[in-house]
Design a protein around this motif. Sequence first.
Motif: not given
Length: 130
Positions: A94, A107, A125
């Motif tokens: 991410q 994540p 996350n």
Amino acid sequence: MTTTQHDTELAAIAQVVAAVEHAQNNELPEDFVALFRADAVWTTGGGERLFGRDAIGAFTRRVLPGGMAGATVTFEVEHVLFIRPDVAAVKVLQTYRTAEGADVGTPLFVMSKEDGRWLLTACQNTGVTG
């Protein structure tokens, strides 16, 4: 699982990850929440533990509208481990970008296939340091 089935499942999982990205970038809480099983578990990047789609929805409706102002996020599937043909651990890269720079997260989405559809089931996350 045949190679064709494997590739089909990988593509379907990648579509869910892309839908997470789309929902976040476009601040669409209902689209985001619809990607989860009713009994899903989500731990946010800030460490908040959420149990069930209702709690995930309440949190998302509170933080997502306006939460992406001046920012974009991308998600890239890094690795998929099929625990069973209908359960997969999906490692995601991410990248959250703002005018100040980029923050990288990693994540883990545990996904399950329910009635032919991959859903987020247990997700964590986590930011990346250093």
